[in-house]
Enzyme design. Structure first.
Site, PDB file in Angstrom:
ATOM      1  N   SER A 241      70.454  28.739 -16.474  1.00  0.00           N
ATOM      2  CA  SER A 241      70.938  29.588 -15.379  1.00  0.00           C
ATOM      3  C   SER A 241      70.215  29.278 -14.068  1.00  0.00           C
ATOM      4  O   SER A 241      70.840  29.193 -12.999  1.00  0.00           O
ATOM      5  CB  SER A 241      70.805  31.072 -15.735  1.00  0.00           C
ATOM      6  OG  SER A 241      69.492  31.371 -16.128  1.00  0.00           O
ATOM      7  N   HIS A 271      71.869  30.798 -24.456  1.00  0.00           N
ATOM      8  CA  HIS A 271      70.974  31.225 -23.367  1.00  0.00           C
ATOM      9  C   HIS A 271      70.936  32.758 -23.354  1.00  0.00           C
ATOM     10  O   HIS A 271      70.631  33.375 -24.377  1.00  0.00           O
ATOM     11  CB  HIS A 271      71.492  30.589 -22.073  1.00  0.00           C
ATOM     12  CG  HIS A 271      70.577  30.670 -20.898  1.00  0.00           C
ATOM     13  ND1 HIS A 271      69.251  30.991 -20.979  1.00  0.00           N
ATOM     14  CD2 HIS A 271      70.812  30.476 -19.560  1.00  0.00           C
ATOM     15  CE1 HIS A 271      68.709  30.981 -19.766  1.00  0.00           C
ATOM     16  NE2 HIS A 271      69.645  30.685 -18.890  1.00  0.00           N
ATOM     17  N   HIS A 318      63.500  27.598 -28.972  1.00  0.00           N
ATOM     18  CA  HIS A 318      63.460  27.463 -27.510  1.00  0.00           C
ATOM     19  C   HIS A 318      63.396  25.982 -27.145  1.00  0.00           C
ATOM     20  O   HIS A 318      62.827  25.186 -27.883  1.00  0.00           O
ATOM     21  CB  HIS A 318      62.243  28.196 -26.926  1.00  0.00           C
ATOM     22  CG  HIS A 318      62.408  28.502 -25.471  1.00  0.00           C
ATOM     23  ND1 HIS A 318      62.078  27.610 -24.490  1.00  0.00           N
ATOM     24  CD2 HIS A 318      62.913  29.595 -24.859  1.00  0.00           C
ATOM     25  CE1 HIS A 318      62.360  28.159 -23.312  1.00  0.00           C
ATOM     26  NE2 HIS A 318      62.871  29.364 -23.510  1.00  0.00           N
ATOM     27  N   ARG A 327      57.117  37.052 -23.867  1.00  0.00           N
ATOM     28  CA  ARG A 327      58.037  38.132 -23.477  1.00  0.00           C
ATOM     29  C   ARG A 327      58.456  38.929 -24.711  1.00  0.00           C
ATOM     30  O   ARG A 327      58.712  40.118 -24.635  1.00  0.00           O
ATOM     31  CB  ARG A 327      59.261  37.542 -22.757  1.00  0.00           C
ATOM     32  CG  ARG A 327      58.902  36.760 -21.504  1.00  0.00           C
ATOM     33  CD  ARG A 327      60.076  35.986 -20.945  1.00  0.00           C
ATOM     34  NE  ARG A 327      60.598  35.001 -21.880  1.00  0.00           N
ATOM     35  CZ  ARG A 327      61.701  34.282 -21.683  1.00  0.00           C
ATOM     36  NH1 ARG A 327      62.397  34.453 -20.571  1.00  0.00           N
ATOM     37  NH2 ARG A 327      62.106  33.403 -22.581  1.00  0.00           N
ATOM     38  N   ASP A 373      64.876  37.152 -26.424  1.00  0.00           N
ATOM     39  CA  ASP A 373      66.085  37.892 -26.811  1.00  0.00           C
ATOM     40  C   ASP A 373      66.004  38.505 -28.206  1.00  0.00           C
ATOM     41  O   ASP A 373      66.852  39.313 -28.582  1.00  0.00           O
ATOM     42  CB  ASP A 373      67.301  36.960 -26.724  1.00  0.00           C
ATOM     43  CG  ASP A 373      67.482  36.424 -25.318  1.00  0.00           C
ATOM     44  OD1 ASP A 373      67.398  37.242 -24.384  1.00  0.00           O
ATOM     45  OD2 ASP A 373      67.677  35.214 -25.155  1.00  0.00           O
TER      46      ASP A 373
HETATM   47  N1  HAX Z   1      68.594  28.585 -35.782  1.00  0.00           N
HETATM   48  C1  HAX Z   1      69.086  27.524 -36.432  1.00  0.00           C
HETATM   49  N2  HAX Z   1      68.942  26.257 -36.009  1.00  0.00           N
HETATM   50  C2  HAX Z   1      68.229  26.067 -34.898  1.00  0.00           C
HETATM   51  C3  HAX Z   1      67.641  27.126 -34.195  1.00  0.00           C
HETATM   52  C4  HAX Z   1      67.855  28.427 -34.665  1.00  0.00           C
HETATM   53  N3  HAX Z   1      67.398  29.510 -34.028  1.00  0.00           N
HETATM   54  N4  HAX Z   1      66.990  26.623 -33.131  1.00  0.00           N
HETATM   55  C5  HAX Z   1      67.173  25.285 -33.164  1.00  0.00           C
HETATM   56  N5  HAX Z   1      67.914  24.945 -34.223  1.00  0.00           N
HETATM   57  C6  HAX Z   1      68.424  23.637 -34.577  1.00  0.00           C
HETATM   58  C7  HAX Z   1      69.289  23.104 -33.466  1.00  0.00           C
HETATM   59  O1  HAX Z   1      70.583  23.681 -33.498  1.00  0.00           O
HETATM   60  C8  HAX Z   1      69.251  21.622 -33.716  1.00  0.00           C
HETATM   61  O2  HAX Z   1      70.094  21.358 -34.799  1.00  0.00           O
HETATM   62  P1  HAX Z   1      71.022  20.016 -34.849  1.00  0.00           P
HETATM   63  O3  HAX Z   1      70.068  18.884 -34.721  1.00  0.00           O
HETATM   64  O4  HAX Z   1      71.691  20.114 -36.175  1.00  0.00           O
HETATM   65  O5  HAX Z   1      71.943  20.108 -33.687  1.00  0.00           O
HETATM   66  C9  HAX Z   1      67.807  21.417 -34.178  1.00  0.00           C
HETATM   67  O6  HAX Z   1      67.367  22.697 -34.675  1.00  0.00           O
HETATM   68  C10 HAX Z   1      66.867  20.963 -33.117  1.00  0.00           C
HETATM   69  O7  HAX Z   1      66.930  21.873 -32.036  1.00  0.00           O
HETATM   70  P2  HAX Z   1      65.650  22.131 -31.099  1.00  0.00           P
HETATM   71  O8  HAX Z   1      65.291  20.832 -30.472  1.00  0.00           O
HETATM   72  O9  HAX Z   1      64.603  22.832 -31.868  1.00  0.00           O
HETATM   73  O10 HAX Z   1      66.208  23.173 -30.047  1.00  0.00           O
HETATM   74  P3  HAX Z   1      67.002  22.889 -28.701  1.00  0.00           P
HETATM   75  O11 HAX Z   1      66.019  22.629 -27.616  1.00  0.00           O
HETATM   76  O12 HAX Z   1      68.056  21.857 -28.890  1.00  0.00           O
HETATM   77  O13 HAX Z   1      67.738  24.274 -28.484  1.00  0.00           O
HETATM   78  C11 HAX Z   1      67.915  26.631 -28.423  1.00  0.00           C
HETATM   79  C12 HAX Z   1      67.041  25.424 -28.067  1.00  0.00           C
HETATM   80  C13 HAX Z   1      67.278  27.852 -27.769  1.00  0.00           C
HETATM   81  C14 HAX Z   1      69.295  26.414 -27.843  1.00  0.00           C
HETATM   82  C15 HAX Z   1      67.972  26.785 -29.959  1.00  0.00           C
HETATM   83  O14 HAX Z   1      66.683  27.013 -30.454  1.00  0.00           O
HETATM   84  C16 HAX Z   1      68.902  27.892 -30.412  1.00  0.00           C
HETATM   85  O15 HAX Z   1      70.097  27.643 -30.542  1.00  0.00           O
HETATM   86  N6  HAX Z   1      68.372  29.134 -30.653  1.00  0.00           N
HETATM   87  C17 HAX Z   1      69.212  30.271 -31.003  1.00  0.00           C
HETATM   88  C18 HAX Z   1      69.910  30.846 -29.779  1.00  0.00           C
HETATM   89  C19 HAX Z   1      68.923  31.544 -28.874  1.00  0.00           C
HETATM   90  O16 HAX Z   1      68.143  32.379 -29.303  1.00  0.00           O
HETATM   91  N7  HAX Z   1      68.993  31.250 -27.569  1.00  0.00           N
HETATM   92  C20 HAX Z   1      68.145  31.901 -26.571  1.00  0.00           C
HETATM   93  C21 HAX Z   1      67.029  30.974 -26.087  1.00  0.00           C
HETATM   94  C22 HAX Z   1      66.141  31.610 -25.058  1.00  0.00           C
HETATM   95  C23 HAX Z   1      66.912  31.903 -23.824  1.00  0.00           C
HETATM   96  O17 HAX Z   1      67.396  31.062 -23.100  1.00  0.00           O
HETATM   97  N8  HAX Z   1      67.089  33.165 -23.561  1.00  0.00           N
HETATM   98  O18 HAX Z   1      67.920  33.533 -22.585  1.00  0.00           O
END
Ligand code: HAX
Length: 437
Positions: A241, A271, A318, A327, A373
């Protein structure tokens, strides 16, 4: 010119000069290198942006102008409440100084003075179908308010580029002032049949939002809103964002249009929308298990079924952090003091014990820990705000402070149009072939 604006002008003028000299001497110094994994992997960690209000450390979490959240809890003015006032954090982010109680009181009054949302904005919202998601309404409301942009008007009148900061400051102050009114309007319209609650002019910015939402009259809810608005305000510039805000703002699109884009980015489930997803996921689990007090084994098996369904566990992981999000910890601290016996809060704490080892066991998740979150929804439910589709709007109101403070800086420093480079797969293959040759 008000004192905050004057302070900002003096500081940003001095820093603009400092940056000019710094770049004249060091402009060609290498700060980063880019790997193919990063080109294909969401540009993780590539340093490409200046962002003054805050800096994120993978281990320690966020620092606002060098201060951690616990440090801010001690140093920022608290006004009539028990938690730091977001006004103080905005002041700090904008001018790099901890404000006095009097300065923060002035800012509360100033935002109250600027808080009138034009009537046409509400009319626009009233035309939308009842099931329109609150984040969509929020984004549309912000776009509709763009009619009030000082920046857009002054630009069309031929504003000198040295004055951009001035117009952006005015838009920043107006927008932050109006967002709680817009958010509360959307909430009451969507979930309470349009039974709106008038602002209480004696309250600070976050407490007034709590008051206008009308879900709880308690001082504790006002305190939670002050804390919530403070901890969600900024998370450096690379998150989706904030980066969207920076990108749109760099085209000299005005702060209203840039902030609407910022909110569209926050509305994604990876996000900001994760705060809605978390509580949705928890209630789905409790419904499925037919209990409000699940065992750790039951939670573990529900987590496994989420993963087996090809879904992420919301609130965990994350892109930058590699430790539990401070947080999250701050909200846990609050809940331990104010609602330690709440059953949903206790489920959140149990999930916190269960999820990290399971995610660690997958061997691919870089951060198995909870993010911001994972906790907020349970506390909002505790105070009666259980319409979770609304949660990301609250996140957005808070996030305005960080991204708008950063936009003031970008325009004051004369930051240019953002334009990174993309390549095609053929380009990559040719590049590798040439490198091998
Ligand atoms: N549950 C299951 N799998 C997860 C995971 C979770 N909470 N977090 C990461 N992974 C997976 C990814 O999907 C990815 O899988 P693939 O290789 O099969 O695609 C793998 O682990 C590696 O990911 P990563 O490098 O650890 O994480 P990224 O930097 O790619 O993504 C995310 C970061 C926050 C998007 C991810 O951890 C996620 O999807 N979390 C759940 C959603 C969430 O809580 N989002 C909020 C984040 C904080 C924020 O911005 N708040 O506003």
């Amino acid at each position: 010119m008000d004192a905050l604006k004057q302070k900002f002008f003096q500081k940003s003028s001095a820093i603009k000069q400092e940056i000019k000299e710094l770049l004249a001497q060091n402009g060609n110094v290498l700060v980063d290198e880019v790997k193919l994994n990063q080109v294909f992997g969401g540009s993780r960690d590539i340093i490409t942006m200046l962002w003054e209000p805050s800096l994120l450390d993978a281990q320690e979490g966020i620092r606002f102008r060098g201060y951690s959240l616990p440090e801010l809890g001690e140093k920022l003015p608290k006004g009539k409440g028990k938690e730091p006032l977001p006004e103080g954090l905005f002041w700090l982010m904008l001018v790099d100084e901890i404000p006095t109680e009097a300065e923060v009181e002035w800012l509360s009054d100033e935002w109250e003075r600027r808080s009138k949302v034009p009537a046409h904005v509400f009319k626009v919202l009233e035309t939308l179908p009842a099931h329109t998601h609150p984040m969509t309404q929020f984004s549309i409301g912000i776009n509709a308010m763009q009619t009030e942009s000082h920046f857009a008007r002054r630009y069309s009148e031929g504003m000198n580029k040295n004055d951009y900061w001035d117009a952006v400051y005015e838009d920043t102050m107006d927008l932050i002032a109006r967002l709680p009114v817009l958010a509360a309007y959307i909430y009451r319209k969507t979930y309470h049949g349009g039974d709106h609650i008038k602002a209480d002019r004696s309250l600070d910015w976050a407490a007034n939002l709590a008051h206008m939402l009308g879900v709880s009259k308690s001082d504790d809810f006002k305190n939670f809103m002050r804390l919530y608005m403070t901890i969600h305000a900024d998370h450096e510039g690379g998150n989706a964002s904030a980066h969207t805000m920076n990108l749109i703002g760099s085209t000299l699109s005005d702060p209203y249009l840039a902030f609407a884009g910022c909110m569209n980015s926050l509305a994604g489930p990876l996000h900001g929308l994760a705060n809605q997803e978390v509580i949705h996921w928890i209630f789905q689990m409790l419904n499925k298990l037919e209990t409000r007090n699940p065992t750790k084994e039951q939670i573990a098996s529900y987590v496994e079924s989420t993963l087996a369904g090809g879904k992420v566990v919301p609130g965990y992981g994350h892109a930058v952090l590699r430790k539990p999000d401070p947080r999250f910890i701050e909200q846990m601290r609050f809940a331990k003091e104010y609602c330690p016996d709440d059953e949903i809060v206790n489920v959140v704490w149990k999930v916190y014990e269960v999820v990290p080892p399971i995610l660690q066991g997958l061997g691919k998740v870089k951060n198995p820990w909870p993010n911001v979150d994972a906790h907020s929804g349970a506390i909002l439910v505790h105070y009666g705000l259980d319409q979770y589709s609304f949660y990301t709007v609250l996140f957005g109101v808070s996030r305005a402070m960080g991204v708008l403070a950063a936009t003031c800086w970008s325009r004051a420093l004369g930051m240019p149009l953002e334009r990174p480079k993309s390549v095609t797969l053929d380009w990559v293959k040719n590049f590798l072939a040439e490198k091998q040759a």
